[in-house]
Design a protein around this motif. Structure first.
Motif, PDB file in Angstrom:
ATOM      1  N   VAL A 195     -19.075  73.575 -34.207  1.00  9.92           N
ATOM      2  CA  VAL A 195     -20.457  73.875 -33.817  1.00  9.92           C
ATOM      3  C   VAL A 195     -21.367  72.721 -34.208  1.00  9.92           C
ATOM      4  O   VAL A 195     -22.256  72.318 -33.440  1.00  9.92           O
ATOM      5  N   LEU A 196     -21.132  72.145 -35.397  1.00  7.07           N
ATOM      6  CA  LEU A 196     -21.963  71.045 -35.866  1.00  7.07           C
ATOM      7  C   LEU A 196     -21.869  69.841 -34.939  1.00  7.07           C
ATOM      8  O   LEU A 196     -22.893  69.243 -34.572  1.00  7.07           O
ATOM      9  N   ALA A 197     -20.641  69.458 -34.551  1.00  6.68           N
ATOM     10  CA  ALA A 197     -20.468  68.309 -33.664  1.00  6.68           C
ATOM     11  C   ALA A 197     -21.169  68.540 -32.331  1.00  6.68           C
ATOM     12  O   ALA A 197     -21.789  67.629 -31.773  1.00  6.68           O
ATOM     13  N   VAL A 200     -24.870  67.996 -32.821  1.00  8.47           N
ATOM     14  CA  VAL A 200     -25.204  66.577 -32.887  1.00  8.47           C
ATOM     15  C   VAL A 200     -25.225  65.981 -31.484  1.00  8.47           C
ATOM     16  O   VAL A 200     -26.121  65.212 -31.131  1.00  8.47           O
ATOM     17  N   LEU A 201     -24.246  66.345 -30.667  1.00  7.41           N
ATOM     18  CA  LEU A 201     -24.190  65.865 -29.283  1.00  7.41           C
ATOM     19  C   LEU A 201     -25.452  66.277 -28.517  1.00  7.41           C
ATOM     20  O   LEU A 201     -26.083  65.456 -27.844  1.00  7.41           O
ATOM     21  N   GLU A 202     -25.832  67.528 -28.635  1.00  4.16           N
ATOM     22  CA  GLU A 202     -27.016  68.019 -27.922  1.00  4.16           C
ATOM     23  C   GLU A 202     -28.291  67.357 -28.428  1.00  4.16           C
ATOM     24  O   GLU A 202     -29.185  66.999 -27.644  1.00  4.16           O
ATOM     25  N   GLU A 203     -28.366  67.147 -29.756  1.00  5.88           N
ATOM     26  CA  GLU A 203     -29.541  66.504 -30.334  1.00  5.88           C
ATOM     27  C   GLU A 203     -29.635  65.045 -29.893  1.00  5.88           C
ATOM     28  O   GLU A 203     -30.718  64.537 -29.585  1.00  5.88           O
ATOM     29  N   ALA A 204     -28.491  64.367 -29.842  1.00  2.00           N
ATOM     30  CA  ALA A 204     -28.475  62.967 -29.405  1.00  2.00           C
ATOM     31  C   ALA A 204     -28.931  62.855 -27.953  1.00  2.00           C
ATOM     32  O   ALA A 204     -29.711  61.959 -27.599  1.00  2.00           O
ATOM     33  N   LYS A 205     -28.470  63.763 -27.099  1.00  2.00           N
ATOM     34  CA  LYS A 205     -28.873  63.726 -25.688  1.00  2.00           C
ATOM     35  C   LYS A 205     -30.361  64.032 -25.521  1.00  2.00           C
ATOM     36  O   LYS A 205     -31.017  63.476 -24.644  1.00  2.00           O
TER      37      LYS A 205
END
Length: 257
Positions: A195-197, A200-205
Motif C-alpha cells: 500500500v505504501l509503494a 508513493v507512486l500516486e503522490e509522485a504522479k
C-alpha cells in the motif's frame, strides 16, 4: 551531439548508481555508444563495472589538475560481453571528496565538468553522470554540464522529502548556469506491491504529473547482487525482473526523445 543526463537526488540509497549502470548498459545493448561518469567520491559506479579499485588518473585529476579527459576515459571492453564494446567509463575514487573544497577557489568552478566533457560529447550517444547524495559543487557541476536530469525516487516513506530542494537547485542552475537544463523524468525505484509503494507512486504522479516514467524498477535482489561482481544486471541476471525493467526504461527513454 551526445545527450548528457545527470542522475541526481540528494537522498542516498535511492538507486542513482544502479540506474546509471543498468540504464547505460541497456541503452548500449540497443546499439548506442555510452559514457558513464562517476561523479560520486564513493566510486560505486566505478566498482560496479570494473574490478579494479582506486583507478588513476580519474575524474579528480581532470577536475583539479587539468588532466585531459581522454586520459581519464577507460574502455570496459570484455571478450565475453559485446555490450561492453560500446561503453566507456570516467572513474572516481575517494580523492574526489577533496574536490568539493579545492573547487571553491577554482575559476569557473561550477562549469569545470562541462568544459571537461566538451571535447568528447560527440563521441557518444548518451553520457550518464552519477551524482553524489548531496547538492554540493560536484552535483552542481553535473547539472551545469547536463541537458537533462533524471531523478530516481525510492518507493518508501519520506520519498519526496528533500525533492523540493533539488528542484529549486535545478531552477537556480537553469537561471544562472545552464538555461537548457530540463527534468527528463522521475523514476520510481525499489517498488514492491505494498500500500505504501502505491501511495508513493500516486503522490509522485500528483506532484510531477507527466514527468513520471511509465517504467517502474522493482525491488529485486539480483539488482543488489550484481555490483559485487562488477557486472550490470544485464550481464549478471539477464532474465531477472530488474533486467527486464531497465530494458523497458531504455526503450521508453529513447522513444520519448
Amino acid at each position: 551531439m551526445g545527450k548528457i543526463i545527470a542522475v541526481a537526488n540528494q537522498k542516498g540509497g535511492v538507486g542513482k548508481t544502479t540506474t546509471v549502470i543498468n540504464l547505460g548498459f541497456a541503452i548500449a545493448e540497443l546499439g548506442k555508444r555510452v559514457l558513464l561518469v562517476d561523479a560520486d567520491p564513493q566510486g560505486n559506479t566505478t566498482s560496479g563495472v570494473k574490478k579494479e579499485r582506486n583507478i588513476r588518473p580519474s575524474l579528480y585529476e581532470a577536475l583539479i589538475h587539468d588532466v585531459s579527459v581522454k586520459d581519464v576515459i577507460y574502455q570496459l571492453k570484455d571478450g565475453n560481453s559485446s555490450i561492453r564494446e560500446r561503453i566507456d567509463l570516467i572513474p572516481s575514487n575517494l580523492d574526489l571528496a577533496g574536490a568539493e573544497v579545492e573547487l571553491v577557489s577554482a575559476f569557473l568552478r561550477e562549469l569545470r565538468l562541462k568544459n571537461i566533457l566538451e571535447p568528447v560529447v560527440d563521441d557518444y550517444d548518451y553520457i550518464f553522470i552519477d551524482c553524489p547524495p548531496s547538492l554540493g559543487l560536484l552535483t552542481i557541476n553535473a547539472l551545469s554540464a547536463s541537458r537533462y536530469v533524471l531523478i530516481p525516487l525510492q518507493c518508501e516513506y519520506y520519498a519526496l522529502e528533500g525533492i523540493s530542494q533539488l528542484l529549486k537547485t535545478v531552477e537556480l542552475i537553469k537561471k544562472g548556469l545552464n538555461p537548457s537544463l530540463e527534468i527528463l523524468g522521475v523514476l520510481l525505484t525499489m517498488f514492491n506491491r505494498t500500500v505504501l509503494a502505491q501511495q508513493v507512486l500516486e503522490e509522485a504522479k500528483r506532484f510531477f504529473k507527466d514527468k513520471v516514467f511509465n517504467t517502474i524498477i522493482p525491488r529485486n535482489v539480483r539488482l543488489s547482487e550484481a555490483p559485487s561482481f562488477s557486472q550490470s544486471i544485464l550481464e549478471y541476471a539477464e532474465s531477472s525482473s530488474g533486467a527486464i525493467a531497465y530494458r523497458e526504461l531504455a526503450r521508453e527513454l529513447m522513444e520519448n526523445e
